[in-house]
Structure formats: structure tokens, C-alpha cells
Design an enzyme around this catalytic site. Structure first.
Site, mmCIF file in Angstrom:
data_model
loop_
_atom_site.group_PDB
_atom_site.id
_atom_site.type_symbol
_atom_site.label_atom_id
_atom_site.label_comp_id
_atom_site.label_asym_id
_atom_site.label_seq_id
_atom_site.Cartn_x
_atom_site.Cartn_y
_atom_site.Cartn_z
ATOM 1 C CE1 TYR A 157 -3.499 -2.649 0.161
ATOM 2 C CE2 TYR A 157 -2.319 -3.470 2.087
ATOM 3 C CZ TYR A 157 -3.275 -3.635 1.103
ATOM 4 O OH TYR A 157 -4.000 -4.801 1.048
ATOM 5 C CG ASP A 208 -7.071 -1.172 -0.858
ATOM 6 O OD1 ASP A 208 -7.565 -0.164 -0.308
ATOM 7 O OD2 ASP A 208 -7.067 -2.305 -0.338
ATOM 8 C CG HIS A 210 -5.191 -0.758 3.026
ATOM 9 N ND1 HIS A 210 -4.972 -0.990 4.358
ATOM 10 C CD2 HIS A 210 -5.581 -1.932 2.495
ATOM 11 C CE1 HIS A 210 -5.205 -2.268 4.621
ATOM 12 N NE2 HIS A 210 -5.589 -2.862 3.508
ATOM 13 C CD GLU A 234 -10.195 -2.482 -2.114
ATOM 14 O OE1 GLU A 234 -10.328 -2.909 -3.286
ATOM 15 O OE2 GLU A 234 -9.712 -3.175 -1.204
ATOM 16 N NE ARG A 281 -13.206 -2.712 -0.345
ATOM 17 C CZ ARG A 281 -12.918 -3.973 -0.668
ATOM 18 N NH1 ARG A 281 -13.578 -4.627 -1.568
ATOM 19 N NH2 ARG A 281 -11.931 -4.592 -0.072
HETATM 20 MG MG MG Z 1 -8.765 -3.411 0.583
#
Ligand code: MG
Length: 415
Positions: A157, A208, A210, A234, A281
Site C-alpha cells: 500500500y 486500494d 487502504h 478502494e 465492500r
Molecule cells: Mg482493501
């Protein structure tokens, strides 16, 4: 004769080096039991304790067919509710009760949810790399497997690995995963430009965040990523800052997926009702299992919000199967994250345990083929647990370090 709960047990196992928590609900009917996922990988002993010391005595002797009654009973019994340990414990029992229900009906769970409204479940996989070239190699490897949706990250990430103190950190800074958010934004924009130049526009790309950068920075990142046609961004903001999604929505057309850390209906209700997100999600064991996840999917459907359930490595094949059964019957299903389960012929990066062990411990897990995942047609969740195999891979209690994410000045940042 009614089906009574006789015993609720917990089996902890780590076939791939990740702590998984499985709940087994045994009944008074010979051979009739259910399995569910209660995995909270980083607090597994606490979940086991809640199930065995509190939920087992609460539910023994109760009718296993009354899923809604028992879910509400578990949810309200401790007075304080909606915490991650409690919700995962409840999820283990809830999924096991649905598994029992399916076995009693002689049907796979998706049938009890109204039947299939799609033939297979399109998934997105995770491609990573140290640089653009390595990342593109990995994307192409997935493309060859039939994958059409891919999450692209560079070095996880972003940031350094745990324990590396980068240049520019202050004297006495604590160990952590250090992230220079401005550099991360620059690198990520460049990365997506590079990916599109190299592989074209055929693949759907996900990124993502995060929750690792400040909300104001997310708005800039989203705007700069717009030309690269992302499928969605995301978890752009942390769960304590979701009011920022309104501003993000006003300033960028990028599709937004949010919620893998959600615990509580209060966290998603207004985001869905105000259409501030495109994909919900949640991690379904984290919100209490199949019962609340089904309600959430149906609620989101009313507002045109799609589902993209969390599907990481730190949940068991039982939870992956639960995702797939809900996906098969949900008209507003969007895409399914698929990271935790690999057929034996696929090379796995960074696997900590022996390859293939997961399949031996959990026979019957959903099958992946050419970009799609399929539930098997066995009654219930369709996934078994081989307890002898599970016992070969004991869980370990260690200090979790990947969650110790830090800004360049050494302060902690949500992971
Ligand atoms: Mg994720």
C-alpha cells in the site's frame, strides 16, 4: 423433531500462516452440523473465548432453525454491541446456522437466497510489484488466467517495509511502516499512467488507498487518477472520516468503494442512502455474518449501490464461500475480491505456509476458472473442515506489525 444446538466449538488453524477461526455448531441430529467463519486474524484467541465461554452457553438447547432469533439474541446479549470481536464470534455461529439450514433443505445456500441471478462470479485479483515493469508482468500473468479486473499496487500500500526508517524521519522515531503521502500520490498517478500505456484499456483497474492518506489528499489523488479510467478507488478514507466522501463525490467522477472496516449499520446507512459510494465492500464476518450481509445487500439494491465484499487472505474459505453464495443471488452484485484461495497449479507470492495446505484443510472451496468463481452444488456453504489436517497448522500469537503505519514525522496513521 426440532433440531437443537448441542455444542458450539472453535477450531483455530493457520494452513497458510494466517490465523483462521472456524466455528462448528453441533446438533442433536446425527451427522448434522454447521461450519462458519469467525476469523479476526489478529485477535483470534479473544474471538474463540467469546464463542466458547459466552455464545455456547447462551445457545445450547436452542432451536438451530431460528437463525434470526438467535442472531438478535447473540447481538443483544452482551448489552454493548457491534464490536469486531463480538461480531466475528456471532458471524461464526450465524454462518454455521445457515450451513445447517442449507443441509436440512438439501440445497446450496444461494438457492435459499432466491436462486442464481448470474452464472459465475467475476473476481478481481491483486497484482503488486516493486516497479512498473514487475507490476505489469504480474498483471499479464493474471490476464492469461482470464482475470479481467485487477487491483494494482506498488510495494503493497505504498511506503517502506516495517522496520525501515526512511530518510527524513525525526530522531527517536518509532519503528513502523513509513509512508510519505505526497510521494505515494505522485508515484501512484505515474504508475497508472504507465499501466495504461503498457497494457491498454482492456483490464478493469482498481487501486486500494487502504485509508492511508489524509482525506484532502485523497481528493487530489482521485482527480489525478481520473484519466486512467479506474473501475473503483478502494477505501479512500478511514471509517472515522466518511463525511469527506461527500466532498470527494462533488469533485471527482471516480467510482468509490468503501467499507472493509465497517462494523455497524450506522457507518453505511447514510453513505448508501445518499449514494456517496458506488460499491459497499464490508467484511461479512466483521459485521456479524450472512444474516446482516444479506440485509445490507438488499438495502444497497434499493439505492443502486453495488456490492464488492472484502475477500482477503485473512479470512477462511468458509467466508469466501459465504461471499460467493450471496453474490450469486444478489442483483446488485458488482465484483468480488478474490485473494485468499489459489488452485494448486498457481504460483503464490509471499505465501507463508505450505502450498496447497488450505485446500487440504478446507475441502470443497469455491472453484476459480477463467476469471470467474463458482460455488459447488453441495448443500449449505459447501465447504468442509478436515480437523486432523487443521491440527497440523496451529495458530500463533505474535505482535502484529503491518498495522503500525506511520507518517514521516513518526506519528501513527490508520493502516
Ligand atoms: Mg482493501
Amino acid at each position: 423433531m426440532s433440531v437443537k444446538i448441542e455444542k458450539i466449538r472453535v477450531i483455530c488453524t493457520a494452513p497458510e500462516g494466517i490465523n483462521l477461526v472456524v466455528v462448528k455448531v453441533e446438533t442433536n441430529q446425527p451427522g448434522l452440523y454447521g461450519l462458519g467463519c469467525a476469523t479476526f486474524a489478529y485477535r483470534h484467541m479473544a474471538v474463540k473465548h467469546v464463542v466458547e465461554e459466552y455464545l455456547n452457553p447462551l445457545l445450547v438447547g436452542r432451536d438451530a432453525e431460528e437463525i434470526e432469533e438467535l442472531w438478535q439474541l447473540m447481538h443483544q446479549n452482551a448489552y454493548w454491541r457491534n464490536g469486531p470481536i463480538e461480531n466475528n464470534a456471532i458471524s461464526g455461529v450465524d454462518m454455521a446456522l445457515w450451513d445447517i439450514k442449507g443441509k436440512m433443505a438439501g440445497m446450496p445456500l444461494y438457492q435459499l437466497f432466491g436462486g442464481k441471478c448470474r452464472a459465475g462470479i467475476p473476481v478481481y485479483r491483486h497484482a503488486d510489484g516493486r516497479d512498473l515493469a514487475e507490476l505489469c508482468e504480474n498483471i499479464q500473468r493474471f490476464q492469461e488466467m482470464g482475470i479481467r479486473n485487477i487491483r494494482c499496487q506498488c510495494g503493497g500500500y505504498g511506503g517502506e517495509s516495517y522496520g525501515t526508517l526512511p530518510q527524513g524521519t525525526p530522531r527517536g522515531a518509532n519503528p513502523g511502516v513509513y509512508l510519505d503521502s505526497r510521494k505515494y500520490i505522485r508515484d501512484t498517478v505515474k504508475l497508472f499512467e504507465g499501466i495504461r500505456n503498457k497494457i491498454g484499456h482492456e483490464m478493469n483497474l482498481v487501486h486500494d488507498v487502504h485509508e492511508r492518506i489524509a482525506p484532502a489528499e485523497v481528493i487530489r489523488l482521485a482527480k489525478e487518477l481520473e484519466p486512467f479510467d479506474l473501475f473503483f478507488l478502494e477505501d479512500p478514507v478511514n471509517i472515522e472520516q466518511t463525511e469527506w466522501l461527500r466532498r470527494l463525490r462533488q469533485q471527482s467522477s471516480i467510482p468509490i468503494a468503501e467499507g472493509e472496516l465497517f462494523n455497524n449499520p450506522k457507518e453505511w446507512k447514510s453513505l448508501i442512502a445518499e449514494q456517496l459510494i458506488d460499491y459497499i465492500r464490508v467484511h461479512i464476518s466483521q459485521i456479524g455474518g450472512i444474516t446482516p450481509a444479506r440485509k445490507l445487500a438488499i438495502f444497497a439494491e434499493q439505492f443502486g449501490v453495488k456490492t464488492a465484499w472484502h475477500g482477503p487472505g485473512d479470512m477462511s474459505p468458509l467466508a469466501h464461500a459465504a461471499n460467493i453464495h450471496i453474490d450469486l443471488a444478489a442483483p446488485n452484485f458488482g465484483v468480488q475480491e478474490w485473494s485468499g484461495i489459489e488452485p494448486p497449479n498457481v504460483v503464490i507470492q509471499d505465501l507463508k505456509g505450505p502450498h496447497g495446505a488450505l485446500l487440504e484443510v478446507f475441502p470443497g472451496l469455491p472453484e476459480f476458472e477463467d476469471g470467474y468463481v463458482y460455488a459447488n452444488e453441495k448443500p449449505g456453504l459447501g465447504v468442509e473442515l478436515d480437523e486432523k489436517e487443521a491440527a497440523k497448522y496451529p495458530c500463533e500469537n505474535t505482535v502484529t506489525v503491518w498495522t503500525q503505519t506511520r507518517r514521516m514525522d513518526g506519528a501513527l496513521q490508520t493502516p
